[in-house]
Write an enzyme that holds these catalytic residues in place. Structure first.
Site, mmCIF file in Angstrom:
data_model
loop_
_atom_site.group_PDB
_atom_site.id
_atom_site.type_symbol
_atom_site.label_atom_id
_atom_site.label_comp_id
_atom_site.label_asym_id
_atom_site.label_seq_id
_atom_site.Cartn_x
_atom_site.Cartn_y
_atom_site.Cartn_z
ATOM 1 N N SER A 142 0.856 -1.195 0.000
ATOM 2 C CA SER A 142 0.000 0.000 0.000
ATOM 3 C C SER A 142 0.884 1.235 0.000
ATOM 4 O O SER A 142 2.091 1.156 0.287
ATOM 5 C CB SER A 142 -0.884 -0.017 1.258
ATOM 6 O OG SER A 142 -1.499 1.231 1.494
ATOM 7 N N TYR A 155 -3.869 -0.630 9.738
ATOM 8 C CA TYR A 155 -3.686 -0.859 8.306
ATOM 9 C C TYR A 155 -2.243 -0.571 7.891
ATOM 10 O O TYR A 155 -1.608 -1.370 7.186
ATOM 11 C CB TYR A 155 -4.652 0.016 7.512
ATOM 12 C CG TYR A 155 -4.675 -0.276 6.041
ATOM 13 C CD1 TYR A 155 -5.397 -1.355 5.549
ATOM 14 C CD2 TYR A 155 -3.983 0.524 5.125
ATOM 15 C CE1 TYR A 155 -5.426 -1.637 4.185
ATOM 16 C CE2 TYR A 155 -4.006 0.252 3.768
ATOM 17 C CZ TYR A 155 -4.729 -0.824 3.307
ATOM 18 O OH TYR A 155 -4.753 -1.109 1.962
#
Length: 251
Positions: A142, A155
């Protein structure tokens, strides 16, 4: 060089979103695909993708649960006749809350799906690939692999772990003919980001102003990258965290 005819692939979380985009691209390049997902949406996705060409199969599995993961992956491998050439760990979740508002149980849930399940999948499929002497594994990193983000402690931590897992496994398995890489998507117009894309929030203009491509990405934007990393063209590419972000990381 990019032809995947005869290759057998497993893609997690491919019922929709980025996983669907990559599963579609692998299928269109000739691969037989098994989708592992918990959502019934995967059946519709498989029917749409598999209208022609190589078969597309589905296996329902809860990636939060160790036993369910083992059953699902073993079933997928069985469907593919014991051969797995490509694994894409696309399943992931986000809990967009500040640290003080995020219970430890929710932290653990994000970490379990986004990093522990990825490790487990690599371990199960990697055993087959080591015996074969070949294989391609693609994990999903990410932008928050590189940045801390906002309201994204779990996350960001999970995606940082994915990057380090990818590099570490690459060191272990490159000598067996297995290439392990990760894709780091930029801001993508998927269900996971609907809260950022809709309504009034200060983050949206900040994000938009930082994307040189002047648009958010789509699942289709990951298709070509997934095919490249799954193909013979990437036989000497391993341990890479590849941004697909419209230039966001460069700003």
């Amino acid at each position: 060089m990019f032809d995947l005819t005869g290759k057998k692939a497993i893609v997690t979380g491919a019922g929709q979103g980025l996983g669907r985009g990559m599963a579609t691209a692998l299928h269109d390049a000739g691969a037989e695909v098994v989708i592992i997902d918990i959502s019934e949406q995967m059946k519709h996705t498989a029917q749409e993708i598999g209208k022609s060409g190589a078969p597309v199969h589905t296996v329902k599995g809860n990636l939060l649960d160790l036993e369910s993961r083992e059953i699902a992956f073993n079933k997928a491998i069985e469907i593919l006749g014991g051969q797995v050439d490509i694994l894409i760990n696309s399943a992931g979740i986000h809990d967009r809350r500040s640290c003080m508002d995020l219970p430890v149980e929710n932290w653990s849930r994000v970490m379990e799906i986004n990093s522990t399940a990825v490790y487990h999948a690599c371990k199960i499929v990697g055993e087959k690939m080591i015996k074969q002497g070949s294989g391609k594994i693609i994990n999903m990193a990410s932008m928050l692999t590189f940045f801390g983000g906002f309201n994204a402690t779990a996350y960001a931590a999970s995606k940082g772990a994915v990057a380090q897992l990818t590099k570490s496994l690459s060191n272990e398995w490159a000598g067996y003919g297995i290439q392990i890489n990760a894709i780091a998507p930029g801001y993508m117009a998927t269900d996971m980001n609907q809260d950022l894309l809709t309504g009034s929030n200060e983050r949206l203009p900040q994000i938009n102003s930082r994307i040189p491509a002047k648009r958010w990405g789509t699942p289709e934007d990951l298709g070509g990258v997934a095919v490249f990393l799954s193909s013979k063209a990437a036989d000497y590419v391993t341990g890479v965290i590849l941004p697909v972000d419209g230039g966001y990381l460069c700003r």
